[in-house]
Design a protein around this motif. Structure first.
Motif, PDB file in Angstrom:
ATOM      1  N   UNK A   6       1.167  -1.389   0.233  1.00 19.11           N
ATOM      2  CA  UNK A   6       0.095  -0.453  -0.020  1.00 19.11           C
ATOM      3  C   UNK A   6       0.674   1.208  -0.165  1.00 19.11           C
ATOM      4  N   UNK A   7       0.781   2.445  -0.858  1.00 23.34           N
ATOM      5  CA  UNK A   7       1.370   3.177  -1.318  1.00 23.34           C
ATOM      6  C   UNK A   7       0.103   4.708  -0.943  1.00 23.34           C
ATOM      7  N   UNK A   8       0.862   5.556   0.519  1.00 19.06           N
ATOM      8  CA  UNK A   8       0.255   6.431   1.297  1.00 19.06           C
ATOM      9  C   UNK A   8       1.030   7.714   0.821  1.00 19.06           C
ATOM     10  N   UNK A   9       0.288   8.628  -0.003  1.00 22.10           N
ATOM     11  CA  UNK A   9       0.817   9.860  -0.893  1.00 22.10           C
ATOM     12  C   UNK A   9       0.246  11.039   0.682  1.00 22.10           C
ATOM     13  N   UNK A  10       1.014  11.984   1.179  1.00 22.49           N
ATOM     14  CA  UNK A  10       0.758  12.794   2.386  1.00 22.49           C
ATOM     15  C   UNK A  10       1.189  14.134   1.349  1.00 22.49           C
ATOM     16  N   UNK A  11      -0.312  15.108   1.009  1.00 24.60           N
ATOM     17  CA  UNK A  11      -0.001  16.148   0.948  1.00 24.60           C
ATOM     18  C   UNK A  11      -0.179  17.054   1.599  1.00 24.60           C
ATOM     19  N   UNK A  12      -0.119  18.808   1.690  1.00 22.78           N
ATOM     20  CA  UNK A  12      -0.830  19.303   2.448  1.00 22.78           C
ATOM     21  C   UNK A  12      -0.803  20.772   1.412  1.00 22.78           C
ATOM     22  N   UNK A 167      -4.300   7.033  -0.090  1.00 20.90           N
ATOM     23  CA  UNK A 167      -3.010   5.577  -0.348  1.00 20.90           C
ATOM     24  C   UNK A 167      -4.054   4.524  -2.033  1.00 20.90           C
ATOM     25  N   UNK A 168      -3.360   4.512  -2.152  1.00 23.08           N
ATOM     26  CA  UNK A 168      -3.912   3.178  -3.306  1.00 23.08           C
ATOM     27  C   UNK A 168      -5.202   2.306  -2.904  1.00 23.08           C
ATOM     28  N   UNK A 169      -5.092   2.317  -1.661  1.00 20.29           N
ATOM     29  CA  UNK A 169      -6.142   1.666  -1.277  1.00 20.29           C
ATOM     30  C   UNK A 169      -7.702   2.743  -1.504  1.00 20.29           C
ATOM     31  N   UNK A 170      -7.832   3.767  -2.269  1.00 15.67           N
ATOM     32  CA  UNK A 170      -8.551   4.333  -1.688  1.00 15.67           C
ATOM     33  C   UNK A 170      -9.029   4.673  -3.628  1.00 15.67           C
ATOM     34  N   UNK A 171     -10.159   5.700  -3.384  1.00 16.41           N
ATOM     35  CA  UNK A 171     -10.794   5.816  -5.045  1.00 16.41           C
ATOM     36  C   UNK A 171      -9.316   6.165  -5.792  1.00 16.41           C
ATOM     37  N   UNK A 172      -9.917   5.572  -7.127  1.00 15.72           N
ATOM     38  CA  UNK A 172      -8.468   6.119  -8.608  1.00 15.72           C
ATOM     39  C   UNK A 172      -8.315   7.078  -8.767  1.00 15.72           C
ATOM     40  N   UNK A 173      -9.414   7.599  -8.171  1.00 12.47           N
ATOM     41  CA  UNK A 173      -9.229   9.558  -8.804  1.00 12.47           C
ATOM     42  C   UNK A 173      -8.605  10.696  -7.225  1.00 12.47           C
ATOM     43  N   UNK A 174      -8.569   9.950  -6.143  1.00 15.45           N
ATOM     44  CA  UNK A 174      -8.080   9.946  -5.006  1.00 15.45           C
ATOM     45  C   UNK A 174      -7.074  11.522  -4.772  1.00 15.45           C
ATOM     46  N   UNK A 175      -6.020  10.721  -5.186  1.00 13.68           N
ATOM     47  CA  UNK A 175      -4.627  11.784  -5.493  1.00 13.68           C
ATOM     48  C   UNK A 175      -4.710  12.817  -6.492  1.00 13.68           C
ATOM     49  N   UNK A 187       5.481  13.534   0.890  1.00 12.59           N
ATOM     50  CA  UNK A 187       5.649  12.468   1.440  1.00 12.59           C
ATOM     51  C   UNK A 187       5.372  11.314   0.538  1.00 12.59           C
ATOM     52  N   UNK A 188       5.540  10.403   0.566  1.00 14.17           N
ATOM     53  CA  UNK A 188       5.204   9.055   0.014  1.00 14.17           C
ATOM     54  C   UNK A 188       5.984   7.724   0.716  1.00 14.17           C
ATOM     55  N   UNK A 189       5.008   6.994   1.270  1.00 10.40           N
ATOM     56  CA  UNK A 189       5.320   5.531   2.351  1.00 10.40           C
ATOM     57  C   UNK A 189       4.494   5.013   1.613  1.00 10.40           C
ATOM     58  N   UNK A 190       5.259   3.697   1.702  1.00  6.28           N
ATOM     59  CA  UNK A 190       4.644   2.167   1.256  1.00  6.28           C
ATOM     60  C   UNK A 190       5.132   1.020   2.637  1.00  6.28           C
ATOM     61  N   UNK A 191       3.906   0.164   2.352  1.00  6.09           N
ATOM     62  CA  UNK A 191       3.863  -0.413   3.614  1.00  6.09           C
ATOM     63  C   UNK A 191       3.839  -1.721   3.275  1.00  6.09           C
ATOM     64  N   UNK A 192       3.829  -2.995   3.802  1.00  5.43           N
ATOM     65  CA  UNK A 192       3.036  -4.621   3.419  1.00  5.43           C
ATOM     66  C   UNK A 192       1.357  -4.391   4.532  1.00  5.43           C
ATOM     67  N   UNK A 193       0.176  -4.784   3.937  1.00  8.85           N
ATOM     68  CA  UNK A 193      -1.060  -4.768   5.341  1.00  8.85           C
ATOM     69  C   UNK A 193      -0.821  -6.091   4.100  1.00  8.85           C
ATOM     70  N   UNK A 194      -2.096  -6.071   5.571  1.00  4.39           N
ATOM     71  CA  UNK A 194      -2.947  -7.239   5.349  1.00  4.39           C
ATOM     72  C   UNK A 194      -4.258  -7.426   4.277  1.00  4.39           C
ATOM     73  N   UNK A 195      -4.641  -7.595   2.971  1.00  4.52           N
ATOM     74  CA  UNK A 195      -5.519  -8.151   2.057  1.00  4.52           C
ATOM     75  C   UNK A 195      -6.575  -8.155   3.242  1.00  4.52           C
ATOM     76  N   UNK A 196      -6.817  -7.021   2.768  1.00  5.35           N
ATOM     77  CA  UNK A 196      -8.672  -7.302   2.985  1.00  5.35           C
ATOM     78  C   UNK A 196      -9.454  -6.730   2.560  1.00  5.35           C
TER      79      UNK A 196
END
Length: 206
Positions: A6-12, A167-175, A187-196
């Motif tokens: 999962x990729x997470x993007x931090x914006x401000x 993050x990459x789990x949100x809707x495709x147009x969010x970012x 900032x951008x972070x990437x982490x492994x999360x349980x597949x839910x």
């Protein structure tokens, strides 16, 4: 249990001048956006599950009534709801309480009380209202309310920063939507999360 990256993007935004207001087409001009001023765990949970059911919002599914109420009653927390002819179409939740991202102690915990930071903690539309530019209108309006949040709370520090993460789990147009409104990636972070699997708006909906 299998995992997924999962990729997470931090914006401000650092200034109200950063906000790029959305163009509001005639088809969206009748949308009414109103603050839900009475803290209501039932209503907020409905919005959370109705909007986030198909994009795997799960962080708050375990919250009991008391935790919802405690969060919603914190000074600086606001919920703004978009209505289409009286029907809730989506919401944007602002957290200027200074207690961090939804009270979990992550994100920029404490920043709101110190330097006027306001987090857009949740934002989205019910599925039936997506793809009509309602989201652009709601995000534009809600971000403006983050910038003037101090005018509605006694003793509140003027907003100095509005931030959000998606993050990459949100809707495709969010970012892209955040960037169009003037949010800048910091900032951008990437982490492994349980597949839910997406939980759906209520048990058995999918």
């Amino acid at each position: 249990m299998s995992t997924v990256g999962v990729t997470t993007w931090w914006l401000e935004q650092r200034s109200l001048a950063d906000l790029v207001p959305a163009h509001i087409p005639d088809s969206v001009s009748a949308i009414r956006i109103t603050r839900a001023e009475v803290p209501s765990p039932e209503f907020s949970r409905f919005l959370y599950t109705a909007v986030g059911g198909d994009v795997t919002w799960t962080d708050r599914l375990g919250w009991d009534h008391a935790r919802w109420r405690a969060f919603l009653e914190r000074p600086g927390v606001e919920t703004w709801v978009a209505y289409d002819r009286g029907t809730p179409a989506g919401f944007i939740e602002l957290d200027g309480s200074g207690d961090g991202a939804d009270g979990n102690g992550d994100g920029d915990a404490g920043a709101g009380a110190v330097d006027g930071a306001v987090e857009i903690s949740y934002f989205g539309l019910l599925p039936a209202f997506r793809g009509r530019r309602v989201g652009a209108h709601l995000l534009s309006y809600g971000t403006a309310r983050a910038w003037d949040l101090a005018t509605r709370w006694d003793g509140r520090t003027a907003t100095g920063r509005v931030w959000v993460h998606t993050c990459s789990k949100d809707g495709p147009h969010a970012l892209a939507n955040y960037r169009r409104r003037g949010f800048r990636l910091h900032a951008t972070t990437t982490a492994e999360e349980p597949s839910t699997a997406p939980p759906g708006p209520w048990p058995g909906a999918y």
